[in-house]
Design a protein around this motif. Structure first.
Motif, PDB file in Angstrom:
ATOM      1  N   PHE A 112       2.962  14.591   3.525  1.00 29.62           N
ATOM      2  CA  PHE A 112       1.826  13.751   3.148  1.00 29.62           C
ATOM      3  C   PHE A 112       1.073  14.362   1.973  1.00 29.62           C
ATOM      4  O   PHE A 112       0.770  15.556   1.974  1.00 29.62           O
ATOM      5  N   THR A 113       0.779  13.549   0.988  1.00 29.54           N
ATOM      6  CA  THR A 113      -0.043  13.949  -0.155  1.00 29.54           C
ATOM      7  C   THR A 113      -1.306  13.097  -0.120  1.00 29.54           C
ATOM      8  O   THR A 113      -1.233  11.877  -0.289  1.00 29.54           O
ATOM      9  N   PRO A 114      -2.467  13.715   0.113  1.00 30.11           N
ATOM     10  CA  PRO A 114      -3.701  12.930   0.185  1.00 30.11           C
ATOM     11  C   PRO A 114      -3.978  12.223  -1.139  1.00 30.11           C
ATOM     12  O   PRO A 114      -3.650  12.756  -2.207  1.00 30.11           O
ATOM     13  N   PRO A 115      -4.575  11.048  -1.087  1.00 37.30           N
ATOM     14  CA  PRO A 115      -4.941  10.368  -2.327  1.00 37.30           C
ATOM     15  C   PRO A 115      -6.024  11.162  -3.060  1.00 37.30           C
ATOM     16  O   PRO A 115      -6.760  11.937  -2.449  1.00 37.30           O
ATOM     17  N   LEU A 116      -6.101  10.978  -4.358  1.00 39.83           N
ATOM     18  CA  LEU A 116      -7.108  11.669  -5.156  1.00 39.83           C
ATOM     19  C   LEU A 116      -8.506  11.282  -4.691  1.00 39.83           C
ATOM     20  O   LEU A 116      -8.762  10.123  -4.354  1.00 39.83           O
ATOM     21  N   MET A 118       0.846  -1.193   0.000  1.00 41.95           N
ATOM     22  CA  MET A 118       0.000   0.000   0.000  1.00 41.95           C
ATOM     23  C   MET A 118       0.882   1.244   0.000  1.00 41.95           C
ATOM     24  O   MET A 118       1.835   1.343   0.749  1.00 41.95           O
ATOM     25  N   ALA A 119       0.534   2.223  -0.844  1.00 44.49           N
ATOM     26  CA  ALA A 119       1.306   3.454  -0.943  1.00 44.49           C
ATOM     27  C   ALA A 119       1.177   4.265   0.344  1.00 44.49           C
ATOM     28  O   ALA A 119       0.135   4.277   0.981  1.00 44.49           O
ATOM     29  N   THR A 120       2.250   4.933   0.703  1.00 40.82           N
ATOM     30  CA  THR A 120       2.240   5.707   1.945  1.00 40.82           C
ATOM     31  C   THR A 120       1.745   7.134   1.737  1.00 40.82           C
ATOM     32  O   THR A 120       1.392   7.797   2.696  1.00 40.82           O
ATOM     33  N   ASN A 121       1.747   7.629   0.493  1.00 49.14           N
ATOM     34  CA  ASN A 121       1.340   9.001   0.180  1.00 49.14           C
ATOM     35  C   ASN A 121       2.236  10.031   0.864  1.00 49.14           C
ATOM     36  O   ASN A 121       1.813  11.141   1.128  1.00 49.14           O
ATOM     37  N   GLU A 122       3.480   9.634   1.178  1.00 51.97           N
ATOM     38  CA  GLU A 122       4.425  10.580   1.777  1.00 51.97           C
ATOM     39  C   GLU A 122       5.661  10.659   0.904  1.00 51.97           C
ATOM     40  O   GLU A 122       6.148   9.659   0.401  1.00 51.97           O
ATOM     41  N   SER A 123       6.143  11.870   0.742  1.00 54.37           N
ATOM     42  CA  SER A 123       7.373  12.055  -0.027  1.00 54.37           C
ATOM     43  C   SER A 123       8.561  11.660   0.836  1.00 54.37           C
ATOM     44  O   SER A 123       8.416  11.385   2.027  1.00 54.37           O
ATOM     45  N   ALA A 124       9.722  11.684   0.224  1.00 50.49           N
ATOM     46  CA  ALA A 124      10.943  11.317   0.948  1.00 50.49           C
ATOM     47  C   ALA A 124      11.176  12.217   2.153  1.00 50.49           C
ATOM     48  O   ALA A 124      11.739  11.789   3.154  1.00 50.49           O
ATOM     49  N   ASP A 125      10.696  13.475   2.053  1.00 52.75           N
ATOM     50  CA  ASP A 125      10.894  14.389   3.188  1.00 52.75           C
ATOM     51  C   ASP A 125       9.739  14.350   4.187  1.00 52.75           C
ATOM     52  O   ASP A 125       9.649  15.182   5.078  1.00 52.75           O
ATOM     53  N   GLY A 126       8.828  13.355   4.040  1.00 55.29           N
ATOM     54  CA  GLY A 126       7.763  13.151   5.010  1.00 55.29           C
ATOM     55  C   GLY A 126       6.509  13.965   4.792  1.00 55.29           C
ATOM     56  O   GLY A 126       5.634  14.008   5.651  1.00 55.29           O
TER      57      GLY A 126
END
Length: 193
Positions: free
Chosen positions: A11-15, A1-9
C-alpha cells in the motif's frame, strides 16, 4: 478509484499535499516527517510549561496566564482580551484561570477606568514572588532547550508558526461555513471545539 497498492500488494498512501516544493520523487514523506517533528516539538514545549506550572502548584495554562500577566500588565494591568491574545488561549478559558489565580492570591483584578465594562489583571505581591521564584528554572530549561539554535533561526520559526496559525484560522473559518468539509464528516464540529 485508485487502489494505492502495487502489484505485490504494498500500500502506498495518497499524497497529503500537492505542492511540488514539498514533494521529493513524487513522495510527501519528508513533508510528513516535518509535520510529525513539529508536533513533537510543540508537545515538548507544552510539557515544559506543565512542569513550570507544577513547580508552582499550578496547571500549565495557569502558569501561562500568570507569566502572560507578568509580561503584559505594565503600569495599570492587562485586560482579559489582551492577556488571552498574548498567551494564545481562548478568552473564556483565560477568564476561568484568572479567577483561579485570584483565588490562589497570585493575581488581582480591578475595573478598567477607561472601559468600565472591562477588568484589568495584575500580579499580586505573591504573584510577583512566584514569577521571581520560577525564573531561574525557566531560564535554565530555556538555555538547554534552545541550545544550538540562533536568534535568527528562532525568528524564522516564529514567522513560520505565525503564518501557519493564520492559515489555520482561515481553514477553520471555511470549515465553520461548510465551504471546505461537509458537515457529515463531523470534522466541522471537531475543529470548532
Amino acid at each position: 478509484m485508485a487502489t494505492n497498492e502495487s502489484a505485490d500488494g504494498v500500500f502506498t498512501p495518497p499524497l497529503t499535499i500537492s505542492r511540488a516544493e514539498f514533494l521529493g520523487q513524487g513522495s510527501d514523506r519528508a513533508f510528513r516527517e516535518a509535520i510529525y517533528t513539529t508536533v513533537l516539538a510543540l508537545e515538548s514545549l507544552l510539557k515544559c510549561r506543565e512542569i513550570f506550572g507544577r513547580v508552582l502548584g499550578l496547571t500549565g495554562s495557569q502558569f501561562a496566564v500568570l507569566m502572560g500577566a507578568a509580561y503584559r500588565q505594565g503600569e495599570h494591568g492587562v485586560s482579559i482580551r489582551e492577556l488571552a491574545e498574548h498567551v494564545r488561549l481562548a478568552a473564556p478559558h483565560v477568564t476561568t484561570e484568572v479567577g483561579r489565580l485570584i483565588h490562589r492570591g497570585l493575581l488581582t483584578k480591578r475595573q478598567d477606568e477607561v472601559d468600565r465594562r472591562s477588568v484589568l489583571v495584575s500580579l499580586s505581591p505573591d504573584g510577583k514572588d512566584a514569577v521571581r521564584s520560577i525564573a531561574p528554572i525557566v531560564r535554565r530549561v530555556n538555555d538547554l532547550l534552545f541550545e544550538g539554535i540562533s536568534a535568527a533561526e528562532l525568528a524564522i520559526v516564529e514567522k513560520l508558526l505565525r503564518r501557519l496559525t493564520l492559515n489555520a484560522d482561515l481553514i477553520f473559518a471555511q470549515v465553520r461555513r461548510g465551504d471546505l468539509i461537509e458537515e457529515r464528516t463531523g470534522l466541522g464540529e471537531a475543529l470548532q471545539a
